[in-house]
Structures are given as structure tokens and as C-alpha cells.
Design a protein around this motif. Structure first.
Motif, PDB file in Angstrom:
ATOM      1  N   LEU A 171       0.937  -1.197   0.052  1.00 20.58           N
ATOM      2  CA  LEU A 171       0.138   0.019  -0.110  1.00 20.58           C
ATOM      3  C   LEU A 171       0.818   1.137   0.015  1.00 20.58           C
ATOM      4  O   LEU A 171       0.423   2.363  -0.930  1.00 20.58           O
ATOM      5  CB  LEU A 171      -0.952   0.109   1.284  1.00 20.58           C
ATOM      6  CG  LEU A 171      -1.909   1.112   1.426  1.00 20.58           C
ATOM      7  CD1 LEU A 171      -3.009   1.238   0.309  1.00 20.58           C
ATOM      8  CD2 LEU A 171      -2.717   1.132   2.342  1.00 20.58           C
ATOM      9  N   ALA A 172       1.898   1.114   0.641  1.00 21.25           N
ATOM     10  CA  ALA A 172       2.978   2.531   0.755  1.00 21.25           C
ATOM     11  C   ALA A 172       3.317   2.798  -0.718  1.00 21.25           C
ATOM     12  O   ALA A 172       3.521   4.017  -1.063  1.00 21.25           O
ATOM     13  CB  ALA A 172       4.035   2.276   1.863  1.00 21.25           C
ATOM     14  N   SER A 173       3.789   1.657  -1.340  1.00 18.75           N
ATOM     15  CA  SER A 173       4.504   1.731  -2.568  1.00 18.75           C
ATOM     16  C   SER A 173       3.499   2.352  -3.540  1.00 18.75           C
ATOM     17  O   SER A 173       3.918   3.354  -4.260  1.00 18.75           O
ATOM     18  CB  SER A 173       4.935   0.533  -3.128  1.00 18.75           C
ATOM     19  OG  SER A 173       5.934  -0.213  -2.406  1.00 18.75           O
ATOM     20  N   ILE A 174       2.415   1.706  -3.637  1.00 14.61           N
ATOM     21  CA  ILE A 174       1.253   2.389  -4.465  1.00 14.61           C
ATOM     22  C   ILE A 174       0.920   3.850  -4.229  1.00 14.61           C
ATOM     23  O   ILE A 174       0.969   4.632  -5.129  1.00 14.61           O
ATOM     24  CB  ILE A 174      -0.155   1.263  -4.190  1.00 14.61           C
ATOM     25  CG1 ILE A 174       0.107   0.063  -4.754  1.00 14.61           C
ATOM     26  CG2 ILE A 174      -1.202   2.134  -5.144  1.00 14.61           C
ATOM     27  CD1 ILE A 174      -0.948  -0.877  -4.487  1.00 14.61           C
ATOM     28  N   ASN A 175       0.839   4.057  -2.712  1.00 13.73           N
ATOM     29  CA  ASN A 175       0.458   5.614  -2.800  1.00 13.73           C
ATOM     30  C   ASN A 175       1.830   6.478  -2.994  1.00 13.73           C
ATOM     31  O   ASN A 175       1.611   7.410  -3.398  1.00 13.73           O
ATOM     32  CB  ASN A 175       0.466   5.480  -0.991  1.00 13.73           C
ATOM     33  CG  ASN A 175      -0.956   5.326  -0.723  1.00 13.73           C
ATOM     34  OD1 ASN A 175      -2.070   4.677  -1.406  1.00 13.73           O
ATOM     35  ND2 ASN A 175      -1.080   4.636   0.718  1.00 13.73           N
ATOM     36  N   ASN A 176       3.046   5.946  -2.774  1.00 13.52           N
ATOM     37  CA  ASN A 176       4.109   6.838  -3.260  1.00 13.52           C
ATOM     38  C   ASN A 176       4.214   6.892  -4.675  1.00 13.52           C
ATOM     39  O   ASN A 176       4.523   7.803  -5.201  1.00 13.52           O
ATOM     40  CB  ASN A 176       5.551   6.062  -2.800  1.00 13.52           C
ATOM     41  CG  ASN A 176       6.774   6.786  -2.973  1.00 13.52           C
ATOM     42  OD1 ASN A 176       6.905   8.012  -2.711  1.00 13.52           O
ATOM     43  ND2 ASN A 176       7.375   6.336  -3.661  1.00 13.52           N
ATOM     44  N   PHE A 177       3.735   5.810  -5.146  1.00 14.58           N
ATOM     45  CA  PHE A 177       3.754   5.653  -6.913  1.00 14.58           C
ATOM     46  C   PHE A 177       2.652   6.968  -7.342  1.00 14.58           C
ATOM     47  O   PHE A 177       3.183   7.772  -8.183  1.00 14.58           O
ATOM     48  CB  PHE A 177       3.408   4.546  -7.277  1.00 14.58           C
ATOM     49  CG  PHE A 177       2.966   4.564  -8.898  1.00 14.58           C
ATOM     50  CD1 PHE A 177       3.977   4.548  -9.645  1.00 14.58           C
ATOM     51  CD2 PHE A 177       1.547   4.298  -9.203  1.00 14.58           C
ATOM     52  CE1 PHE A 177       3.705   4.301 -11.316  1.00 14.58           C
ATOM     53  CE2 PHE A 177       1.322   4.322 -10.615  1.00 14.58           C
ATOM     54  CZ  PHE A 177       2.419   4.372 -11.348  1.00 14.58           C
ATOM     55  N   HIS A 178       1.371   6.957  -6.791  1.00 13.74           N
ATOM     56  CA  HIS A 178       0.463   8.064  -7.228  1.00 13.74           C
ATOM     57  C   HIS A 178       0.947   9.358  -6.871  1.00 13.74           C
ATOM     58  O   HIS A 178       0.637  10.238  -7.332  1.00 13.74           O
ATOM     59  CB  HIS A 178      -0.852   7.352  -6.659  1.00 13.74           C
ATOM     60  CG  HIS A 178      -1.606   6.313  -7.267  1.00 13.74           C
ATOM     61  ND1 HIS A 178      -1.939   6.352  -8.665  1.00 13.74           N
ATOM     62  CD2 HIS A 178      -1.743   5.078  -6.653  1.00 13.74           C
ATOM     63  CE1 HIS A 178      -2.446   5.236  -9.070  1.00 13.74           C
ATOM     64  NE2 HIS A 178      -2.335   4.487  -8.055  1.00 13.74           N
ATOM     65  N   ALA A 179       1.376   9.414  -5.686  1.00  8.99           N
ATOM     66  CA  ALA A 179       2.080  10.642  -5.232  1.00  8.99           C
ATOM     67  C   ALA A 179       3.098  11.215  -6.296  1.00  8.99           C
ATOM     68  O   ALA A 179       3.015  12.447  -6.442  1.00  8.99           O
ATOM     69  CB  ALA A 179       2.618  10.531  -3.742  1.00  8.99           C
TER      70      ALA A 179
END
Length: 329
Positions: A171-179
Motif C-alpha cells: 500500500l505504501a508503494s502504491i501511494n508513493n507511486f501515485h504521489a
């Protein structure tokens, strides 16, 4: 009648008019020259600022943003086709949110290739199932039920080996990607706002300078009339002075050279040459205050957003196509 009084009054009145108009015209030319210098420097500053914006646009990760956003939308297109395989590529494009910096026709072409690939895969799967069914039918006819069971086991239709599913990112990686994507899009949008403001500034500046307002044709005509008034109203009457009394004025061409090479004539010619040289100098100053067409064209290129980045031009074209479609519907 004493003609000396008339010629003296005429030359003094004409000289006063010449002085008033000449002073006004020369002041206007000098003012225009100062404004011309400021605007010439403004040409360079605007072009330097435009080049800086162009370099800033080249440093943005347009290709990275377009590729990742397009891949995300293609995954959504697969999901939409799973639900409704009859959707056309245009329907899919309308439902999805492809990046505006990807040409509409390229996005639709990619969506069509996805549909074609799915159709080809479905057709291949249909042929495989049909072939396996035919093979099972042949084995059943030869070996009975045992042969059909053996065929199903060998083909893998009855006993499938579960494949390891693709593990999603954390989840952290996905959020960082979208950020990161959102951050890049904000930088792209912020630069576009700055570029469009600079484009409007350039357009207003070119509108004010393209007609070369400092090099005025009215000033050239005014200088010509001042020169004519000086020769006719000042120099020519003085050439008759002092005149004898009584004397009847007459235009005599045969006495021109005698007057011209006299002391009086030489002084008048010398004064005329100095004054006309000064007027010629200011006329040339007025004439030279013209902006270079190449310089105007070079700066005018920066009024088109495609000069800064082709991706901005693609977005503008996509927006224009969307307006046309909305208008037609």
C-alpha cells in the motif's frame, strides 16, 4: 513700398514656425528613440525568458508520466472489456482518462490493438477448446470412457496447476507511486500556466511593436514640410534683402548665380546646408527605428505553445478535438 520690411517680416514669421515645429518634431524623435531602445532590450528579455521556459519544459518527465498513466488506463480498459466486450475503442476512450499529452488517435489505436489482441486470444482459446473436444470425441469413440478420462488428464483440462498469482505492491508503494505521478502533473500544469502567461505577454508586445510605431511616416512628412518652409519662407526672402527703394519684385533666373556666389548667397547656402543636414540626420534616425522582421518572427514563434514542448501542443489539439465532438453531439 518698402519690400525690405515685407521680406524681413516674412522670414521672421517663417523662422518662428520652423523653430516651433522643428523643436516639437525633434523632441518626438528623441522620445521615440528612447522608447525604441527600451523595446529593443525588451525583445531580448522576452526571448531569454521564453528560452528559459522551453528548457524547463524539456526537463519535465513528460514521457514517463504519459507512459505510466497510459499503462494504468489500459489496465482499466481490460477490466471494462471484461464486463462488456462490445465496447468500441472510442467508447473506451470516452470512459477512460488518458493523459492529455498523449495524442487521441494514438490512444484509440492502442485501445483497438488491445481489443484485437483479446479477440485473437479468444479465437485461439475457442479453437483450442474445439480441438480438445474433437480429440476427446475421437478417443471416446476408440477407447470409451477410460480414454476420455485419460485425454482430459493429459490435456490439463480436468487437473489444472494453480499458478502463483501476481503479488500486488504494498500500500505504501502504491501511494508513493501515485504521489510521484501527481507531483509531476502539478509541475507540468504549473509550468503551462506560466508559459501561457508569457505567451500573452509576447502577443501584447508584438501587437504594439509589429507596426514599427517609432518610425512614423507622419514625422517624415513633417520634416519635409519644415525643410520646404525653411527654404521658401526664410532663405528665399532673405536672398532679396536688402532691396532698393523703389523696387518692383520679379522672378529672375539669370541673376541666380550672381546672388549664389555673393557673400550674402554663400552665407544663406551655408546656413541652408547645415539646417538641411540636421533634418536629414533626424529623418534617418526616424527611418532606422524599425524592428528586424527576423527578430519579430523569432519572438512570434514563442506565441505558440508547441514551441515550448510538443506535449503541450498535443494537449491543446486533444482539447480542440474534444470541443468539436461535444459541439457535434
Amino acid at each position: 513700398m518698402d519690400w525690405n520690411w515685407f521680406f524681413s517680416s516674412l522670414s521672421q514669421s517663417s523662422a518662428a514656425i520652423v523653430g516651433i515645429f522643428g523643436a516639437f518634431i525633434i523632441t518626438k524623435i528623441l522620445s521615440n528613440q528612447a522608447q525604441f531602445g527600451e523595446r529593443s532590450a525588451r525583445f531580448k528579455s522576452l526571448r531569454a525568458a521564453a528560452s528559459k521556459l522551453e528548457n524547463s519544459a524539456s526537463n519535465l518527465a513528460f514521457a514517463w508520466y504519459v507512459r505510466l498513466t497510459a499503462e494504468n488506463q489500459l489496465e482499466k480498459a481490460e477490466d471494462l472489456l471484461e464486463k462488456d466486450d462490445n465496447l468500441t475503442s472510442d467508447d473506451l476512450y470516452a470512459k477512460l482518462r488518458f493523459p492529455p499529452y498523449l495524442a487521441r488517435e494514438n490512444a484509440i489505436r492502442t485501445l483497438q490493438s488491445v481489443k484485437d489482441r483479446r479477440s485473437a486470444a479468444a479465437e485461439a482459446e475457442r479453437q483450442r477448446i474445439q480441438k480438445m473436444a474433437q480429440l476427446q470425441a475421437e478417443r471416446r469413440s476408440k477407447f470409451g470412457a477410460a480414454g476420455a478420462l485419460m485425454s482430459a488428464g493429459m490435456s490439463g483440462d480436468g487437473f489444472t496447476i494453480p499458478m502463483q498469482p501476481h503479488l500486488p505492491r504494498g500500500l505504501a508503494s502504491i501511494n508513493n507511486f501515485h504521489a510521484e505521478l501527481q507531483k509531476e502533473r502539478e509541475a507540468i500544469d504549473a509550468l503551462e500556466v506560466e508559459i501561457r502567461h508569457h505567451m500573452r505577454t509576447i502577443s501584447d508586445f508584438l501587437e504594439a511593436t509589429s507596426s514599427n510605431p517609432e518610425s512614423s511616416a507622419a514625422i517624415m512628412w513633417a520634416l519635409t514640410m519644415v525643410a520646404a518652409l525653411f527654404l521658401v519662407g526664410v532663405i528665399y526672402p532673405l536672398s532679396f534683402m536688402p532691396s532698393p527703394v523703389p523696387w518692383t519684385p520679379a522672378l529672375e533666373i539669370h541673376g541666380f548665380w550672381d546672388r549664389a556666389f555673393s557673400l550674402r548667397g554663400m552665407l544663406l547656402i551655408f546656413i541652408s546646408l547645415i539646417f538641411l543636414s540636421a533634418l536629414t540626420m533626424f529623418a534617418l534616425m526616424n527611418r532606422r527605428m524599425r524592428y528586424s522582421p527576423d527578430e519579430i518572427q523569432a519572438l512570434g514563434n514563442f506565441t505558440h505553445i508547441g514551441t515550448y514542448s510538443r506535449y503541450y501542443a498535443i494537449a491543446e489539439e486533444n482539447e480542440s478535438i474534444a470541443r468539436e465532438i461535444a459541439k457535434s453531439s
